[in-house]
Write an enzyme that holds these catalytic residues in place. Structure first.
Site, mmCIF file in Angstrom:
data_model
loop_
_atom_site.group_PDB
_atom_site.id
_atom_site.type_symbol
_atom_site.label_atom_id
_atom_site.label_comp_id
_atom_site.label_asym_id
_atom_site.label_seq_id
_atom_site.Cartn_x
_atom_site.Cartn_y
_atom_site.Cartn_z
ATOM 1 N N ILE A 38 0.827 -1.200 0.000
ATOM 2 C CA ILE A 38 0.000 0.000 0.000
ATOM 3 C C ILE A 38 0.863 1.252 0.000
ATOM 4 O O ILE A 38 0.470 2.306 -0.494
ATOM 5 C CB ILE A 38 -0.987 -0.007 1.189
ATOM 6 C CG1 ILE A 38 -2.113 0.996 0.949
ATOM 7 C CG2 ILE A 38 -0.265 0.223 2.509
ATOM 8 C CD1 ILE A 38 -3.283 0.842 1.890
ATOM 9 N N TYR A 169 -4.803 -7.133 16.956
ATOM 10 C CA TYR A 169 -3.632 -7.763 16.350
ATOM 11 C C TYR A 169 -3.571 -9.242 16.703
ATOM 12 O O TYR A 169 -3.402 -10.101 15.824
ATOM 13 C CB TYR A 169 -2.375 -7.037 16.824
ATOM 14 C CG TYR A 169 -1.104 -7.452 16.120
ATOM 15 C CD1 TYR A 169 -0.865 -7.067 14.797
ATOM 16 C CD2 TYR A 169 -0.127 -8.191 16.776
ATOM 17 C CE1 TYR A 169 0.307 -7.428 14.154
ATOM 18 C CE2 TYR A 169 1.044 -8.554 16.140
ATOM 19 C CZ TYR A 169 1.260 -8.164 14.830
ATOM 20 O OH TYR A 169 2.432 -8.530 14.195
#
Length: 266
Positions: A38, A169
């Site tokens: 990205i 996470y």
């Protein structure tokens, strides 16, 4: 002769850190590289420096510097059509697909009940859903090539031993274990192996330049120790060594390789 002469590897999160190191090493060993990142800030709540388009361009330069060939584009693992098109163009250019390294991921910090909705869903969407989309895009290409191959998914020691202030996470990295185990069972008959690696701290911007990580260690340090005070942080080469091993270990699938200095055992 290189260890991966004539083979093609797809690597996500290639702009720097582990992904870049994997790309350079695979290229040095003869593989052609398809890569994406990205290369921008993914979310406002991440607290480490984001990769940039300049980082991605530097990866391309370094791969070519060692004699490698690479097709790399800026894009998001959450964009399935982007990944499909990138792989289609990569296979048109290089002729096949042999290995996938699902490396892209993000991290945020916060108590489970204090996290914003974005802190939870963004991490799940990038780390877990994005990796599933990587597999959804890549596996049909591997099956069509008919060469077998391997998939290595980068999980975390937080996917084996859940960590405080890392609810999203840890949940995402535990989820990657289930995704890998399912895919390994499904792809065994197709001669495609699927394994996970589980790093602790790694010498990357995400690993060492996260301002919130320092606070987490100060407040919750009893949950974060390792067995190796003399070697507290893994190098990117340590992780590439693990990825290389799993990409060539013909008898290993469904495994979980911990590169964690013993952190999951204390």
């Amino acid at each position: 002769m290189g260890q991966f002469d004539g083979q093609v590897v797809y690597i996500t999160g290639i702009a720097r850190g582990q992904g870049r190191n994997h790309a350079i090493r695979f290229a040095r060993e003869g593989a052609s590289i398809i890569g994406m990142d990205i290369a921008d800030r993914v979310a406002d709540h991440t607290t480490y420096p984001p990769a940039s388009s300049d980082d991605l361009a530097e990866t391309v330069r370094l791969v070519e510097e060692v004699g490698g060939t690479i097709l790399a584009r800026q894009g998001d693992t959450r964009d399935l059509e982007f990944q499909r098109q990138l792989l289609a163009d990569g296979v048109e250019q290089f002729g096949r697909l042999d290995h996938v390294i699902a490396n892209a991921g993000i991290l945020t910090w916060g108590l489970t009940w204090e996290m914003t909705e974005e802190q939870f869903t963004d991490v799940i969407d990038v780390n877990l859903v994005g990796t599933w989309k990587t597999l959804k895009a890549a596996i049909p290409v591997m099956l069509a090539a008919g060469n077998g191959g391997s998939i290595v998914i980068v999980s975390s020691c937080a996917g084996i031993k859940a960590m405080p202030v890392q609810a999203s996470y840890s949940a995402s990295k535990f989820g990657l274990r289930g995704l890998a185990q399912t895919a390994a069972k499904e792809l065994g008959p197709e001669k495609i192996r699927v394994n996970t690696v589980h790093p602790y701290a790694v010498h990357t911007a995400m690993g060492l330049e996260d301002t919130e990580a320092i606070k987490a260690f100060q407040n919750w340090g009893r949950h974060f120790p390792s067995m190796m005070d003399h070697y507290p942080v893994a190098s990117v080469d340590d992780l590439t060594d693990a990825v290389f091993y799993l990409s060539t270990a013909a008898a290993i699938t469904g495994s979980e390789l911990e590169i964690d200095m013993g952190a999951t055992k204390v």
